[in-house]
Design an enzyme around this catalytic site. Structure first.
Site, PDB file in Angstrom:
ATOM      1  N   LYS A   1       0.346   3.903   2.799  1.00  0.00           N
ATOM      2  CA  LYS A   1       0.911   3.590   4.106  1.00  0.00           C
ATOM      3  C   LYS A   1       2.412   3.874   4.126  1.00  0.00           C
ATOM      4  O   LYS A   1       2.952   4.349   5.121  1.00  0.00           O
ATOM      5  CB  LYS A   1       0.686   2.108   4.441  1.00  0.00           C
ATOM      6  CG  LYS A   1      -0.686   1.816   4.952  1.00  0.00           C
ATOM      7  CD  LYS A   1      -0.767   0.430   5.576  1.00  0.00           C
ATOM      8  CE  LYS A   1      -2.186   0.119   5.999  1.00  0.00           C
ATOM      9  NZ  LYS A   1      -2.388  -1.283   6.334  1.00  0.00           N
TER      10      LYS A   1
ATOM     11  N   ASP B   1      -0.282  -5.602  12.860  1.00  0.00           N
ATOM     12  CA  ASP B   1      -1.601  -6.223  12.904  1.00  0.00           C
ATOM     13  C   ASP B   1      -2.428  -5.437  13.918  1.00  0.00           C
ATOM     14  O   ASP B   1      -1.884  -4.930  14.906  1.00  0.00           O
ATOM     15  CB  ASP B   1      -1.524  -7.700  13.293  1.00  0.00           C
ATOM     16  CG  ASP B   1      -2.822  -8.415  12.914  1.00  0.00           C
ATOM     17  OD1 ASP B   1      -3.324  -8.176  11.804  1.00  0.00           O
ATOM     18  OD2 ASP B   1      -3.349  -9.190  13.718  1.00  0.00           O
ATOM     19  N   SER B   2      -3.708  -5.309  13.643  1.00  0.00           N
ATOM     20  CA  SER B   2      -4.528  -4.476  14.516  1.00  0.00           C
ATOM     21  C   SER B   2      -5.940  -5.009  14.602  1.00  0.00           C
ATOM     22  O   SER B   2      -6.328  -5.886  13.826  1.00  0.00           O
ATOM     23  CB  SER B   2      -4.548  -3.045  13.979  1.00  0.00           C
ATOM     24  OG  SER B   2      -5.028  -3.061  12.646  1.00  0.00           O
TER      25      SER B   2
ATOM     26  N   ASP C   1     -13.826   3.227  11.912  1.00  0.00           N
ATOM     27  CA  ASP C   1     -13.706   4.652  12.265  1.00  0.00           C
ATOM     28  C   ASP C   1     -15.058   5.367  12.396  1.00  0.00           C
ATOM     29  O   ASP C   1     -15.220   6.208  13.284  1.00  0.00           O
ATOM     30  CB  ASP C   1     -12.831   5.395  11.245  1.00  0.00           C
ATOM     31  CG  ASP C   1     -11.349   5.126  11.460  1.00  0.00           C
ATOM     32  OD1 ASP C   1     -10.991   4.563  12.513  1.00  0.00           O
ATOM     33  OD2 ASP C   1     -10.541   5.467  10.571  1.00  0.00           O
TER      34      ASP C   1
ATOM     35  N   ASN D   1       0.827  -1.203   0.000  1.00  0.00           N
ATOM     36  CA  ASN D   1       0.000   0.000   0.000  1.00  0.00           C
ATOM     37  C   ASN D   1       0.873   1.269   0.000  1.00  0.00           C
ATOM     38  O   ASN D   1       1.500   1.598   1.000  1.00  0.00           O
ATOM     39  CB  ASN D   1      -0.900  -0.056   1.242  1.00  0.00           C
ATOM     40  CG  ASN D   1      -1.873   1.095   1.304  1.00  0.00           C
ATOM     41  OD1 ASN D   1      -1.571   2.218   0.885  1.00  0.00           O
ATOM     42  ND2 ASN D   1      -3.049   0.828   1.835  1.00  0.00           N
TER      43      ASN D   1
ATOM     44  N   GLY E   1     -12.418   1.172   7.969  1.00  0.00           N
ATOM     45  CA  GLY E   1     -12.846   0.163   8.953  1.00  0.00           C
ATOM     46  C   GLY E   1     -13.935   0.675   9.888  1.00  0.00           C
ATOM     47  O   GLY E   1     -14.967   1.193   9.466  1.00  0.00           O
TER      48      GLY E   1
HETATM   49  P1  IMP Z   1      -5.473  -5.997   9.815  1.00  0.00           P
HETATM   50  O1  IMP Z   1      -4.563  -5.287  10.776  1.00  0.00           O
HETATM   51  O2  IMP Z   1      -5.145  -5.727   8.393  1.00  0.00           O
HETATM   52  O3  IMP Z   1      -5.649  -7.451  10.159  1.00  0.00           O
HETATM   53  O4  IMP Z   1      -6.936  -5.361   9.944  1.00  0.00           O
HETATM   54  C1  IMP Z   1      -7.531  -5.134  11.153  1.00  0.00           C
HETATM   55  C2  IMP Z   1      -8.979  -4.676  11.023  1.00  0.00           C
HETATM   56  O5  IMP Z   1      -9.276  -3.978  12.230  1.00  0.00           O
HETATM   57  C3  IMP Z   1      -9.241  -3.696   9.883  1.00  0.00           C
HETATM   58  O6  IMP Z   1      -9.732  -4.324   8.734  1.00  0.00           O
HETATM   59  C4  IMP Z   1     -10.330  -2.801  10.489  1.00  0.00           C
HETATM   60  O7  IMP Z   1     -11.575  -3.419  10.306  1.00  0.00           O
HETATM   61  C5  IMP Z   1      -9.975  -2.804  11.979  1.00  0.00           C
HETATM   62  N1  IMP Z   1      -9.110  -1.648  12.284  1.00  0.00           N
HETATM   63  C6  IMP Z   1      -7.801  -1.676  12.665  1.00  0.00           C
HETATM   64  N2  IMP Z   1      -7.325  -0.422  12.850  1.00  0.00           N
HETATM   65  C7  IMP Z   1      -8.359   0.400  12.577  1.00  0.00           C
HETATM   66  C8  IMP Z   1      -8.491   1.816  12.553  1.00  0.00           C
HETATM   67  O8  IMP Z   1      -7.547   2.588  12.792  1.00  0.00           O
HETATM   68  N3  IMP Z   1      -9.698   2.294  12.226  1.00  0.00           N
HETATM   69  C9  IMP Z   1     -10.763   1.496  11.928  1.00  0.00           C
HETATM   70  N4  IMP Z   1     -10.698   0.170  11.899  1.00  0.00           N
HETATM   71  C10 IMP Z   1      -9.502  -0.385  12.223  1.00  0.00           C
END
Ligand code: IMP
Length: 198
Positions: A12, A69-70, A154, A9, A152
């Site tokens: 990013k 990862d988040s 937000d 990306n 996501g």
């Molecule tokens: P990954 O880190 O790509 O596995 O995605 C984690 C998922 O968590 C994302 O697809 C979002 O749905 C959600 N997510 C993580 N960080 C955020 C953020 O900063 N804002 C909104 N959604 C988030």
């Protein structure tokens, strides 16, 4: 120092380079590699997934590599969707669908119990060794989406101390207080110390 960011990306990569513009660090993306393997994020924790991504790309590039990862953890759902946040509405579902699914899961949760937190885990592989940096932001989930910025969840997440969602507050405010910003701050401190020592 060049750091490979385990993402293709361009947005990013640009954002990370802007955040580190005061340091002698350049982030490059996986598009610079000859080979870009698909990494399945099937770990049970953010740490597992970030490590898997960072290690996979480190083994190909052999330069410092960073992965993230988040997820979103809702207290009333015992921490769900958590590590499954990206797949809450099935693989590849659009953001609006994920938000709809979350609100549906929370339809009977009263206002005072709608607390949640976003978590971000960064994994930096340096000389073959992993280092982790974690950030979180607490807040609550609204009953309806509002705001247009971000991605996501937000539009339904209001950070503690604020009255509007991340999507309404805008990118600048979010980038100061988000889980990701806090994890990046710790990574920055770590790299600053490393660079002054070498
Ligand atoms: P990954 O880190 O790509 O596995 O995605 C984690 C998922 O968590 C994302 O697809 C979002 O749905 C959600 N997510 C993580 N960080 C955020 C953020 O900063 N804002 C909104 N959604 C988030």
């Amino acid at each position: 120092m060049k750091i490979l960011l385990a993402t293709g990306n361009k947005g990013k990569i640009k954002e990370m380079n802007a955040l580190f513009s005061d340091m002698d660090i350049e982030f490059i993306g996986t598009d610079t590699l000859k080979e870009t393997p698909e990494v399945v994020e099937d770990g049970k924790t953010y740490h597992d997934n970030a490590l898997k991504k960072a290690m996979t790309f480190y083994k190909i590039a052999l330069i410092p590599t960073l992965a993230e990862d988040s997820g979103l953890e809702v207290d009333a759902l015992h921490g769900a969707p958590g590590v499954y946040s990206a797949r809450i509405a099935g693989e590849g579902a659009p953001d609006a669908e994920k938000v709809r699914k979350l609100l549906e899961m929370m339809k009977d949760v009263p206002d005072e119990r709608r607390t949640a937190r976003f978590v971000s885990v960064l994994c930096l592989v340096l000389d073959g060794k992993p280092y982790f940096f974690e950030g979180q932001v607490r807040g609550h989930i609204t009953r309806r989406p509002s705001g247009r910025s971000g991605f996501g969840f937000d539009p339904v997440f209001v950070p503690e101390g604020y009255k509007r969602t991340f999507a309404s507050l805008g990118q600048k405010t979010k980038n100061r207080i988000s889980h990701r910003a806090r994890a990046i701050e710790k990574l920055k401190e770590f790299l600053k110390e490393r660079l002054t020592r070498s």
